[in-house]
Design a protein around this motif. Structure first.
Motif, short mmCIF file in Angstrom:
data_model
loop_
_atom_site.label_atom_id
_atom_site.label_comp_id
_atom_site.label_asym_id
_atom_site.label_seq_id
_atom_site.Cartn_x
_atom_site.Cartn_y
_atom_site.Cartn_z
N ASP A 20 0.97 -1.29 0.28
CA ASP A 20 -0.10 0.24 0.23
C ASP A 20 0.73 1.26 0.36
N GLU A 21 1.97 1.37 -0.34
CA GLU A 21 3.19 2.38 -0.85
C GLU A 21 2.19 3.86 -1.76
N ASP A 22 2.83 4.60 -1.90
CA ASP A 22 2.49 5.95 -2.44
C ASP A 22 3.65 6.34 -3.06
N TYR A 23 3.57 5.71 -4.39
CA TYR A 23 4.57 6.42 -4.88
C TYR A 23 3.34 7.39 -6.55
N GLN A 24 2.45 7.69 -6.32
CA GLN A 24 2.14 8.72 -7.53
C GLN A 24 3.09 9.73 -7.73
N ASP A 42 0.69 1.97 -5.40
CA ASP A 42 0.00 2.84 -5.98
C ASP A 42 1.42 4.02 -7.05
N PHE A 43 1.39 3.63 -8.86
CA PHE A 43 2.13 4.03 -9.15
C PHE A 43 1.87 5.05 -9.77
N ALA A 44 0.26 6.01 -9.95
CA ALA A 44 -0.49 6.67 -11.10
C ALA A 44 0.68 7.52 -11.44
N GLU A 45 0.94 8.08 -12.40
CA GLU A 45 0.96 9.36 -12.67
C GLU A 45 2.73 9.39 -12.84
N PHE A 58 5.04 -7.53 -9.02
CA PHE A 58 4.36 -6.60 -8.20
C PHE A 58 3.04 -7.13 -8.36
N ASP A 59 1.85 -7.04 -6.93
CA ASP A 59 0.79 -7.31 -6.84
C ASP A 59 -0.72 -6.92 -6.86
N ASP A 60 -1.85 -6.72 -7.58
CA ASP A 60 -2.49 -5.94 -7.71
C ASP A 60 -1.85 -4.20 -7.63
N CYS A 61 -0.77 -3.48 -8.21
CA CYS A 61 -0.71 -1.98 -8.40
C CYS A 61 -1.39 -1.88 -9.41
N ASP A 62 -1.01 0.30 -9.41
CA ASP A 62 -2.03 0.82 -10.62
C ASP A 62 -0.88 1.55 -11.06
N PHE A 63 -1.46 1.22 -11.86
CA PHE A 63 -0.17 1.84 -13.60
C PHE A 63 -0.90 3.07 -14.29
N THR A 64 -2.25 3.06 -13.63
CA THR A 64 -2.80 4.22 -14.37
C THR A 64 -1.98 5.38 -14.48
N ARG A 65 -1.17 5.99 -16.27
CA ARG A 65 -1.12 7.15 -16.98
C ARG A 65 0.56 7.64 -16.33
N THR A 66 0.97 5.73 -16.33
CA THR A 66 2.54 5.62 -15.27
C THR A 66 4.04 6.00 -16.84
N ASP A 67 4.50 6.58 -16.80
CA ASP A 67 5.56 6.33 -18.03
C ASP A 67 6.48 5.82 -17.81
N ARG A 82 -3.07 -3.08 -12.65
CA ARG A 82 -3.63 -2.32 -13.94
C ARG A 82 -2.97 -0.90 -14.70
N PHE A 83 -2.74 -1.54 -15.79
CA PHE A 83 -2.37 -0.22 -17.34
C PHE A 83 -3.26 0.17 -17.76
N ASP A 84 -3.64 1.30 -17.00
CA ASP A 84 -4.79 2.62 -17.73
C ASP A 84 -3.78 3.68 -18.66
N ARG A 85 -4.30 3.57 -19.84
CA ARG A 85 -3.59 5.43 -20.33
C ARG A 85 -1.68 4.93 -20.19
N THR A 86 -1.60 3.89 -20.26
CA THR A 86 0.25 4.01 -18.83
C THR A 86 0.87 3.85 -20.82
N VAL A 87 2.10 4.32 -20.60
CA VAL A 87 3.61 5.02 -22.04
C VAL A 87 4.60 3.61 -21.88
N LEU A 88 3.56 2.48 -22.63
CA LEU A 88 4.49 1.26 -22.64
C LEU A 88 4.88 0.91 -23.63
N THR A 89 5.83 2.49 -24.57
CA THR A 89 6.78 1.81 -26.14
C THR A 89 8.10 1.95 -26.03
N ASP A 90 8.27 1.19 -26.64
CA ASP A 90 10.32 0.44 -26.24
C ASP A 90 9.57 -0.75 -24.95
#
Length: 210
Positions: A20-24, A42-45, A58-67, A82-90
């Motif tokens: 439950d660490e916050d990496y936003q 939470d790795f959002a943004e 990584f279990d049940d982590c949030d990568f929303t809008r993460t680069d 969860r990968f929502d609008r995440t940048v995963l290019t290259d």
């Protein structure tokens, strides 16, 4: 850690869990993480561009809008993330598990996946045109309305995959494993298949082959 010492995917990392660490909004480009375990973090943004992971979980982590662009992952597990609008290019994934993770409106191309388990992954509406998914485990994956045209799926295991509306024009499905439901759901027009798949497709559609 020497590559010869890479842990099997999902093995105990031997380090305390981060729960439950916050990496936003964290700014950690080029970070290197080895044998770390994150639970419901939470790795959002966050800016994790160029991240390198090895033997991480990584279990049940949030990568929303993460680069995560240009990141590299070896023998790491991203389970039910969860990968929502995440940048995963290259990005490069070698020997990883993405079991049960969901990808929505992500930037996915180009992406390199080798010896990965994508069972139960949700790629609904994903743009994977021209990607190399050969030999991957995609059992029960949700590929509804995904664009897999010109994709290399040779030898992939698509057992139980949801293929309703999936675009497979000019895709290579030789030696791929598809069950009867998948063969009926998929639009295989223009796809490259071997004789066994062609016969299985005919049988799934109720045809009698002599």
């Amino acid at each position: 850690m020497d590559e010869r010492e890479v842990l099997p995917v999902g093995e105990d990392t031997g380090t305390p869990d981060e729960i439950d660490e916050d990496y936003q909004d964290a700014v950690l480009p080029g970070a290197r993480w080895e044998r770390r375990r994150f639970v419901r973090c939470d790795f959002a943004e966050a800016d994790l561009r160029g991240l390198v992971t090895q033997g991480c979980v990584f279990d049940d982590c949030d990568f929303t809008r993460t680069d995560l662009g240009e990141s590299r992952h070896t023998a790491s597990a991203f389970r039910s993330c969860r990968f929502d609008r995440t940048v995963l290019t290259d990005t490069t994934w070698n020997g990883c598990s993405l079991l049960g993770s969901s990808f929505s409106d992500c930037r996915l191309r180009p992406i390199s996946l080798r010896d990965c388990d994508l069972s139960l992954v949700s790629f609904g509406n994903a743009m994977l045109k021209g990607s190399d998914l050969s030999g991957l485990r995609l059992r029960e994956a949700n590929l509804t309305d995904a664009n897999l045209s010109k994709t290399n799926l040779r030898g992939a295991d698509l057992t139980g995959a949801r293929l309703i509306g999936t675009i497979l024009a000019d895709a290579d499905l030789r030696e791929a494993v598809l069950d009867a439901n998948g063969l009926r759901q998929a639009d295989l027009a223009g796809a490259h298949v071997d004789v066994d798949t062609a016969v299985a497709y005919a049988a799934a559609c109720g045809l009698i082959v002599h």
